[in-house]
Design an enzyme around this catalytic site. Structure first.
Site, PDB file in Angstrom:
ATOM      1  N   CYS A  97      29.995  -3.203 -57.693  1.00  0.00           N
ATOM      2  CA  CYS A  97      30.188  -4.309 -56.721  1.00  0.00           C
ATOM      3  C   CYS A  97      31.422  -4.033 -55.871  1.00  0.00           C
ATOM      4  CB  CYS A  97      30.480  -5.591 -57.639  1.00  0.00           C
ATOM      5  SG  CYS A  97      32.037  -5.405 -58.605  1.00  0.00           S
ATOM      6  N   CYS A 108      34.758  -3.367 -57.349  1.00  0.00           N
ATOM      7  CA  CYS A 108      34.858  -1.763 -57.777  1.00  0.00           C
ATOM      8  C   CYS A 108      35.412  -1.219 -56.693  1.00  0.00           C
ATOM      9  CB  CYS A 108      33.469  -1.323 -58.097  1.00  0.00           C
ATOM     10  SG  CYS A 108      32.888  -2.166 -59.888  1.00  0.00           S
ATOM     11  N   ASP A 143      20.896  -0.175 -26.404  1.00  0.00           N
ATOM     12  CA  ASP A 143      20.389   1.196 -25.671  1.00  0.00           C
ATOM     13  C   ASP A 143      19.560   0.808 -24.738  1.00  0.00           C
ATOM     14  OD1 ASP A 143      20.078   4.193 -25.480  1.00  0.00           O
ATOM     15  OD2 ASP A 143      18.278   3.655 -26.519  1.00  0.00           O
ATOM     16  N   ASP A 167      16.908   3.267 -30.571  1.00  0.00           N
ATOM     17  CA  ASP A 167      15.812   3.672 -31.087  1.00  0.00           C
ATOM     18  C   ASP A 167      15.853   5.283 -30.982  1.00  0.00           C
ATOM     19  OD1 ASP A 167      15.403   4.129 -28.374  1.00  0.00           O
ATOM     20  OD2 ASP A 167      13.363   4.159 -28.442  1.00  0.00           O
ATOM     21  N   ASP A 198      21.385   7.790 -30.490  1.00  0.00           N
ATOM     22  CA  ASP A 198      21.744   6.514 -31.180  1.00  0.00           C
ATOM     23  C   ASP A 198      22.370   6.389 -32.508  1.00  0.00           C
ATOM     24  OD1 ASP A 198      21.155   5.400 -28.433  1.00  0.00           O
ATOM     25  OD2 ASP A 198      19.144   4.856 -29.224  1.00  0.00           O
TER      26      ASP A 198
END
Length: 854
Positions: A12, A15, A446, A646, A650
């Site tokens: 978690c 932690c 983009d 895409d 990127d």
């Protein structure tokens, strides 16, 4: 020195916070960044004061495992090895097995425990008070395997409790253990009752067991943990895919001979031979030949770049046509693609996980509950009540505090929210992504393939006097058909769409940096740029030159088509804007986001595209490193950033952003690096994803409120606060019903997300032709209209309509020839009649006009 470590045992956000805190205490450590999902930690330290051993010792001392992560190395083989040994894959597999077997034991446990309440039949040996001990023992035996399967919660939870830093695991361990202990206590009491023939005592504890609560808590928490484990290791997969882009071998010229060697053996100064269709192995400079190189992997630009002697080339890019020799300048980990890989690693590791509210309060909630249970037990003993009475009070406090609703609050809302997203084509890769998206303040988009279509298409056909559009396209397509260049392919596709017959061509010749030549009907046909035309001594004419300049200013590429010594006309080609991009940008602005266009393309093209979709801020001409730096710059100003892209180029920016959003039609690398994937590749889904995130977080907060509210009411009752005054003592049946009710409420509230509608809060208003709508935006007005137009048959028609509409003051228009529609936006209030008259006067028919605003 900066070094990466693999950390095990974190479950978690508390932690990861403990690991970071322990590491920061080591002398010489300057900075620490822990990534929960990747099970990794990046440490920046002074080698003279700290060492890997001291850092590992600090992490181990905090109760977790640590080891120096293996270096990437830059070779595909290393990537393959890392993927096959990825501990996240094994963790997900183990978690899945735990979940399946937990459910196998939970189903009969729930039937046995809840069957009598629901009137379901049970075997004779489990019915009646005389079989109460057997009834309880069967439940215990079905619960023990679930506890053993999920023993990790007890190991980690009690360890964190012992260290004085309780986590969510401690909450689960304490609550489920208390339920089981109370159940065992109930079995013992029933045994005493049967031995003494005290059936009132047997009846008191017969349904006073919470084994099913313990089993349910552990199983449902494991569902959430399994979903989390599946999302781990995605960055390593993305890195592996990136490495696979680099060729494993290269053809090198040594001692006058061609040799095929491993890319790892290439050294700076080697002369490499790159043939058509192959990837360039390393960064270098062209020494001989000419080629068109697809650099979309690096720059994102869909149109190939022409390379001549002296031009720089980048490893992992593709030689689409032509032959060339290059001199290697940067190899191995110095190449651009290796730097991209390194950026993806570092950006992913530096992304701090979102601390869940339940984890943040557990540090206070758990010790407070334990303290109340102990105090209540001691107080009732001091008051002279029997040990069993006081003990039942203490255990009741722990049972009523069981984090069933608390444990369900977040994962159920997350699961319903992600399920609704999947139904809409929006895939959230992990819980952190849906939690973080609601805080986004800026959306960086983009250009190529995100705002635009991602491939060139013909935007205009401008024939010279005496030439028809069909004739111009016929000759242009015939000349370009032998070419492999995407600009030529766009012209060929346009001619095919218009059913234009192509004339036979021969003698194809590619002129480096200029264009192409072919022979048609014994005459030379040229298709190229202005330089090619000038060298041939052909004048373009003032009108066509102006058209070419205007097209270039709008980000389009003009191709001059000449036959013999005559210019037939100009064909313009560009990567066009997607039809939904303007509306998507408007919706993002409505959500209060700053929208930025970020691209590796030139500024003129970027500005032209931004103007069409309504984006004010443009950052152009940036490479992958620059994109990642721009995202970081926005983050340093205190803004949460969503990066939408895409392409491979990127990936570093997607990994660096607080929320990386990839289009489903994009590259695998972009998808693997992103937190959210839009399967429909619609830019409008970016706004929908943010709206869904906001709705989900709102739902989670509601769930947590009611889960804690239940505990606030239940704990005093369980502690016996009202016993002396009103005679109220926690009835086991009431406790079970209350616990169930809180869980049902949380689940039911979460299920409301199934009715989420992204258009509900920001509805679009549809107006009939003739109506006008405008709203104040940044001190002005804004309108949007969609027109259905018939009679357009070619690019010339398209441009004529665009020019007519753009002639209206304050109006911007773009026409989609394929769909026969025009998208109109502007800062002026214009009615449908004006738009219709403008198009009609241009010689075309308007079928419908829909005007909308926000």
């Amino acid at each position: 020195m900066k070094e990466k470590y693999t950390v095990t045992g974190m479950t978690c956000s508390a932690c990861s916070a403990h690991v970071e805190k322990a590491t920061r205490k080591v002398s010489g450590v300057r900075d620490v960044s822990v990534n929960l999902l990747q099970n990794s930690m990046t440490v920046d330290y002074d080698e003279t004061e700290a060492s890997p051993d001291t850092i590992i010792k600090a992490v181990t001392g905090a109760g977790y495992g640590a080891a120096v992560a293996g270096k990437t190395g830059g070779q595909a083989s290393a990537a393959q090895a890392s993927r096959t040994k990825d501990p996240a894959v094994q963790e997900a597999r183990n978690m899945k097995n735990r979940l399946i077997w937990s459910i196998v034991f939970l189903v009969p446990l729930m039937y046995v425990a809840m069957g009598p309440m629901a009137g379901l039949p049970l075997p004779a040996f489990l019915t009646g008070l005389e079989n109460g001990v057997t009834f309880g023992m069967v439940q215990l035996l079905l619960t023990l395997p679930i506890m053993y399967l999920n023993r990790r919660y007890y190991e980690k939870g009690f360890k964190s409790l012992a260290k004085g830093a309780p986590t969510m695991d401690a909450l689960i361990a304490i609550g489920s253990s208390a339920a089981v202990i109370y159940g065992i206590y109930g079995i013992i009491q029933m045994g005493r009752g049967l031995a003494m023939q005290d059936f009132a005592l047997v009846h008191q504890y017969h349904m006073d067991m919470y084994f099913e609560s313990a089993g349910t808590i552990l199983t449902l928490i494991t569902v959430g943990k399994y979903l989390e484990s599946r999302s781990k290791g995605k960055t390593s997969e993305a890195i592996g895919r990136l490495m696979d882009l680099t060729p494993k071998t290269a053809v090198v010229e040594r001692n006058g001979e061609e040799q095929e060697i491993s890319v790892a053996e290439v050294v700076p100064g080697d002369i490499l031979i790159v043939k058509p269709g192959s990837r360039i192995p390393v960064d270098g400079v062209v020494t001989e030949g000419f080629a068109a190189v697809d650099e979309s992997a690096i720059t994102g630009e869909s149109i190939p770049s022409e390379k001549t002697p002296g031009s720089p080339v980048t490893g992992a890019t593709v030689n689409t046509s032509g032959f060339m020799k290059i001199r290697a300048t940067r190899v191995g980990e110095d190449t651009t693609i290796a730097q991209i890989i390194r950026l993806v690693e570092e950006a992913g590791a530096s992304k701090a996980p979102i601390a869940r509210l339940a984890d943040r309060v557990s540090a206070v909630f758990v010790p407070v509950v334990i303290a109340i249970a102990v105090i209540a037990t001691v107080v009732w003993l001091i008051l002279g009540y029997p040990v069993n009475f006081a003990l039942s009070i203490g255990i009741a406090v722990l049972v009523i505090s069981c984090p069933c609703a608390l444990g369900l609050a977040t994962p159920t809302a997350i699961m319903v929210g992600t399920g609704k997203g999947a139904e809409m084509g929006i895939l959230f890769r992990n819980a952190e992504s849906i939690e973080t998206a609601h805080t986004v303040g800026a959306a960086i988009l983009d250009k190529t393939g995100t705002v635009t279509q991602g491939k060139p298409s013909v935007t205009g056909v401008y024939p010279a006097t005496g030439t028809s559009e069909e004739e111009l396209l016929s000759l242009a397509a015939a000349a370009e058909k032998p070419s492999e260049h995407p600009l030529g392919n766009a012209i060929v596709e346009k001619a095919a769409a218009m059913n234009i017959t192509l004339l036979p061509a021969s003698g194809f010749e590619q002129v480096p940096g200029r264009g192409i030549r072919v022979i048609i009907r014994n005459e030379t046909v040229m298709a190229g740029n202005a330089k090619m035309l000038a060298e041939a001594g052909i004048a373009a004419g003032a009108e066509l030159e102006k058209l070419a300049r205007d097209a270039a200013a709008q980000g389009q590429t003009p191709l001059y088509i000449a036959w013999g010594n005559s210019l037939l006309g100009i064909v313009t080609v560009a990567d066009t804007v997607k039809s939904d991009s303007p509306e998507a940008v408007r919706e993002l602005r409505d959500l209060g986001l700053d929208v930025i266009l970020l691209t590796g393309d030139n500024e003129a093209t970027a500005r032209a595209i931004a103007g069409q979709v309504g984006i004010d801020t443009v950052i152009a001409g940036v490479l992958p490193q620059g994109k990642e730096q721009e995202v970081r710059k926005q983050q340093e100003s205190g803004t949460k950033v969503a990066m939408v892209g895409d392409g491979i180029n990127d990936a570093p920016a997607l990994a660096r952003a607080d929320v990386g959003i990839a289009l489903g039609a994009g590259t695998d690398i972009a998808i693997e690096s992103a937190d959210i994937v839009l399967m429909k590749s619609s830019l409008r889904d970016v706004a929908a994803a943010i709206k869904l995130s906001r709705a989900t977080i709102r739902n989670i907060k509601q769930n947590l409120f009611w889960a804690f509210f239940y505990n606030i009411l239940g704990i005093p009752l369980a502690a016996g606060v009202f016993y002396s005054i009103l005679g109220w003592k926690l009835n086991p049946m009431f406790a079970a019903a209350a616990m169930s009710l809180s869980s049902v409420f949380v689940v039911t509230n979460a299920l409301r997300l199934r009715f989420f509608n992204p258009e509900k809060k920001y509805p679009g208003k549809q107006n009939k032709p003739g109506s006008t709508i405008s709203t104040k935006t940044n001190g002005g007005t804004e309108m949007k209209a969609t027109m259905k137009i018939s009679g357009m048959s070619c690019g010339h028609c398209k441009n004529r309509v665009e020019q007519a509409l753009n002639g209206i003051p304050g109006i911007q228009a773009s026409v989609d020839l394929d769909s026969g529609t025009a998208s109109v936006t502007g800062t002026a209030a214009v009615d449908a009649d004006t738009l219709t008259k403008t198009v009609t006067d241009a010689g075309y028919t308007v079928e419908s006009v829909d005007i909308s605003g926000s």
